[in-house]
Enzyme design. Structure first.
Site, PDB file in Angstrom:
ATOM      1  N   LYS A 109       0.860  -1.186   0.000  1.00  0.00           N
ATOM      2  CA  LYS A 109       0.000   0.000   0.000  1.00  0.00           C
ATOM      3  C   LYS A 109       0.888   1.226   0.000  1.00  0.00           C
ATOM      4  O   LYS A 109       2.022   1.176   0.490  1.00  0.00           O
ATOM      5  CB  LYS A 109      -0.888   0.022   1.249  1.00  0.00           C
ATOM      6  CG  LYS A 109      -2.164   0.796   1.050  1.00  0.00           C
ATOM      7  CD  LYS A 109      -3.157  -0.040   0.273  1.00  0.00           C
ATOM      8  CE  LYS A 109      -4.477   0.653   0.073  1.00  0.00           C
ATOM      9  NZ  LYS A 109      -5.478  -0.312  -0.432  1.00  0.00           N
TER      10      LYS A 109
HETATM   11  P1  NAD Z   1     -12.723   7.396  -3.271  1.00  0.00           P
HETATM   12  O1  NAD Z   1     -11.717   8.425  -2.931  1.00  0.00           O
HETATM   13  O2  NAD Z   1     -13.112   7.190  -4.692  1.00  0.00           O
HETATM   14  O3  NAD Z   1     -14.063   7.680  -2.437  1.00  0.00           O
HETATM   15  C1  NAD Z   1     -14.081   7.823  -1.053  1.00  0.00           C
HETATM   16  C2  NAD Z   1     -15.448   8.304  -0.633  1.00  0.00           C
HETATM   17  O4  NAD Z   1     -15.501   8.377   0.796  1.00  0.00           O
HETATM   18  C3  NAD Z   1     -15.771   9.716  -1.133  1.00  0.00           C
HETATM   19  O5  NAD Z   1     -17.138   9.772  -1.486  1.00  0.00           O
HETATM   20  C4  NAD Z   1     -15.483  10.586   0.075  1.00  0.00           C
HETATM   21  O6  NAD Z   1     -16.195  11.800   0.058  1.00  0.00           O
HETATM   22  C5  NAD Z   1     -15.955   9.661   1.182  1.00  0.00           C
HETATM   23  N1  NAD Z   1     -15.420  10.014   2.492  1.00  0.00           N
HETATM   24  C6  NAD Z   1     -14.174  10.409   2.810  1.00  0.00           C
HETATM   25  N2  NAD Z   1     -14.090  10.672   4.126  1.00  0.00           N
HETATM   26  C7  NAD Z   1     -15.322  10.429   4.636  1.00  0.00           C
HETATM   27  C8  NAD Z   1     -15.881  10.540   5.924  1.00  0.00           C
HETATM   28  N3  NAD Z   1     -15.156  10.964   6.958  1.00  0.00           N
HETATM   29  N4  NAD Z   1     -17.184  10.198   6.070  1.00  0.00           N
HETATM   30  C9  NAD Z   1     -17.905   9.778   5.028  1.00  0.00           C
HETATM   31  N5  NAD Z   1     -17.447   9.669   3.781  1.00  0.00           N
HETATM   32  C10 NAD Z   1     -16.168  10.003   3.600  1.00  0.00           C
HETATM   33  O7  NAD Z   1     -12.192   6.037  -2.610  1.00  0.00           O
HETATM   34  P2  NAD Z   1     -12.601   4.538  -2.996  1.00  0.00           P
HETATM   35  O8  NAD Z   1     -11.629   4.053  -3.985  1.00  0.00           O
HETATM   36  O9  NAD Z   1     -14.066   4.499  -3.281  1.00  0.00           O
HETATM   37  O10 NAD Z   1     -12.285   3.790  -1.626  1.00  0.00           O
HETATM   38  C11 NAD Z   1     -13.223   3.703  -0.558  1.00  0.00           C
HETATM   39  C12 NAD Z   1     -12.823   2.594   0.392  1.00  0.00           C
HETATM   40  O11 NAD Z   1     -12.781   1.350  -0.328  1.00  0.00           O
HETATM   41  C13 NAD Z   1     -11.444   2.731   1.023  1.00  0.00           C
HETATM   42  O12 NAD Z   1     -11.483   2.159   2.321  1.00  0.00           O
HETATM   43  C14 NAD Z   1     -10.548   1.878   0.133  1.00  0.00           C
HETATM   44  O13 NAD Z   1      -9.379   1.436   0.799  1.00  0.00           O
HETATM   45  C15 NAD Z   1     -11.503   0.744  -0.150  1.00  0.00           C
HETATM   46  N6  NAD Z   1     -11.161  -0.034  -1.343  1.00  0.00           N
HETATM   47  C16 NAD Z   1     -11.035   0.558  -2.567  1.00  0.00           C
HETATM   48  C17 NAD Z   1     -10.757  -0.205  -3.689  1.00  0.00           C
HETATM   49  C18 NAD Z   1     -10.695   0.392  -5.074  1.00  0.00           C
HETATM   50  O14 NAD Z   1     -10.610  -0.381  -6.038  1.00  0.00           O
HETATM   51  N7  NAD Z   1     -10.770   1.689  -5.248  1.00  0.00           N
HETATM   52  C19 NAD Z   1     -10.554  -1.585  -3.549  1.00  0.00           C
HETATM   53  C20 NAD Z   1     -10.695  -2.176  -2.295  1.00  0.00           C
HETATM   54  C21 NAD Z   1     -11.015  -1.381  -1.198  1.00  0.00           C
END
Ligand code: NAD
Length: 420
Positions: A109
């Site tokens: 990561k």
């Molecule tokens: P992203 O940046 O596209 O979206 C994150 C979202 O969370 C946004 O809508 C943001 O406004 C919101 N957010 C941020 N802080 C917040 C808070 N305090 N309260 C409520 N909402 C909040 O990120 P993503 O890629 O969608 O990732 C989201 C989660 O999924 C993370 O934990 C990431 O590690 C996990 N994840 C992502 C992937 C991927 O392929 N992108 C894969 C596995 C896991």
């Protein structure tokens, strides 16, 4: 061994999860520390010039958790709260996730402590390129492959792929996944994580005999994962009744218009000002009565203060580490809530990232149907294995998933010896 550099709440949380799984597996003592503690970490300083001429220095991290099963693989996070301990925990979860679903990777990561919304596109490009430039000695398509995570996206992956390729002197699409299709990205990658979450949640609804078309869902976080989960659930006929992002949440008992919310968030870069539902807070959204609750934002949002109050039948962990260990204990006492643990629930992302990497290495490309069919068969197989392990060890579903992944990593380390 007490680590001095990774120390943080999230790292401790991952260590405690590891210790529980290692106990369940009766793992030999001599293996434990080296299966748990990350193999390598890098910290780099990334100075960039802002549009106003000022120079600002950002700290960037990358943790490569283990090198025993192939290159390391994992996302890059841009978020103000990123620190080395959080990045280490996320790398550990990636290791166990990849091993659980059978991918030939160790976990990794990366992260930079920055609010990406505070930078212009030009500044963001400088930062992404500078981070990759600093990481070039430590990454490569057969060494460590990055992907998007919170705060990063396809465009950032494109800049990073370009920076690496310029250094090498030829295009190296396999250096990152989650790229645009035009640069060797994969069909189905953008929606893979959210689609996978929805696909798995649907299968547990069916298990619980809850009619999918009468089910309701609540989603915290409306970025890549949360919005794609909403789109897929909507397609399956599940009614999404609340969504939120960092700016706040929206509840609509008649159902959120998912397409309109996606369009609005795309145009305005957040849901702020959207008029599709009644305003609620990010704390309140977790307590709404629903069939499927999906935390899809930050870690540790379900904790001992709300674990006994959540009112869902299925807790589908799209985010990494959304449930604290204390909350986990409380949830394990509740037979009305089925928890689908993060390392299984959000594994669709890394599975399709793996497909992208394989396609790039072979310079051959698959159709969306082919990608999704292969994804579904890995998720179905993993689900069967997790359920069988849960029964065999008489443990929680999280312990079952962790113990399967951790056992595979431990076995690889035991067979190879002390080095990787
Ligand atoms: P992203 O940046 O596209 O979206 C994150 C979202 O969370 C946004 O809508 C943001 O406004 C919101 N957010 C941020 N802080 C917040 C808070 N305090 N309260 C409520 N909402 C909040 O990120 P993503 O890629 O969608 O990732 C989201 C989660 O999924 C993370 O934990 C990431 O590690 C996990 N994840 C992502 C992937 C991927 O392929 N992108 C894969 C596995 C896991």
């Amino acid at each position: 061994m007490q680590s001095s550099i990774y120390n943080s709440e999230v790292y401790q949380m991952a260590c405690t999860q590891f210790n529980r799984a290692a106990n369940l597996l009766n793992m030999e003592e001599r293996l434990r520390e080296r299966v748990k503690v990350p193999k390598r970490c890098m910290a780099v300083s990334c100075p960039i010039e802002l549009d106003n001429g000022k120079v600002v220095l950002y700290e960037g991290f990358r943790v490569q958790h283990h090198l025993a099963m192939g290159p390391t693989k994992g996302g890059l996070r841009f978020h103000p709260k990123v620190d080395l301990g959080e990045v280490a925990a996320l790398a550990m979860w990636m290791s166990w996730k990849c091993a659980l679903v059978g991918l030939p990777y160790g976990g990794a990561k990366g992260g930079i402590a920055v609010d990406p919304h505070s930078l212009s596109a030009n500044e963001l490009e400088h930062l992404a390129r500078r981070y990759m430039q600093e990481m070039i000695p430590f990454v490569g398509p057969n060494t460590d492959v990055m992907a998007p995570d919170m705060g990063t996206n396809e465009q950032i992956m494109a800049w990073m792929m370009d920076t690496y390729s310029n250094h090498v002197g030829s295009s190296v699409p396999a250096i990152v996944t989650g790229k645009p299709l035009a640069l060797g990205g994969s069909e189905g990658r953008r929606e893979a994580t959210g689609h996978g979450v929805a696909y798995i949640a649907k299968s547990y609804l069916e298990d619980l005999k809850i009619p999918v078309r009468q089910a309701t869902a609540v989603i915290q976080g409306f970025g890549n994962v949360g919005s794609e989960a909403a789109v897929a659930l909507d397609r399956f006929g599940v009614e999404v009744i609340a969504i939120s992002d960092v700016t706040g949440g929206y509840f609509n008992s008649n159902g959120i218009d998912v397409k309109s919310a996606v369009r609005y968030a795309g145009k305005h870069r957040s849901l702020k000002g959207w008029r599709g539902g009644e305003s609620i807070t990010n704390e309140e959204i977790l307590l709404i009565s629903c069939d499927v609750l999906i935390p899809a934002a930050l870690e540790r949002v379900i904790d001992k203060t709300n674990a006994e109050k959540i009112q869902c039948r299925i807790l589908a962990e799209a985010a990494n580490g959304p449930t604290t260990n204390e909350a986990d204990v409380l949830l394990a006492r509740r037979d009305d809530v089925t928890t689908i643990p993060d390392i299984f629930c959000n594994s669709g992302g890394v599975i399709v990232s793996y497909f992208e990497w394989v396609q790039d290495l072979q310079s051959t490309f698959w159709s969306r149907e082919e990608v999704l069919d292969r994804l579904h068969s890995i998720l179905d197989r993993t689900r069967e294995q997790v359920e069988a392990q849960k029964k065999a060890l008489n443990c929680t579903r999280r312990e079952a998933a962790l113990s399967l992944g951790i056992h595979r990593v431990a076995e690889a380390k035991r067979l190879r010896g002390l080095f990787p």
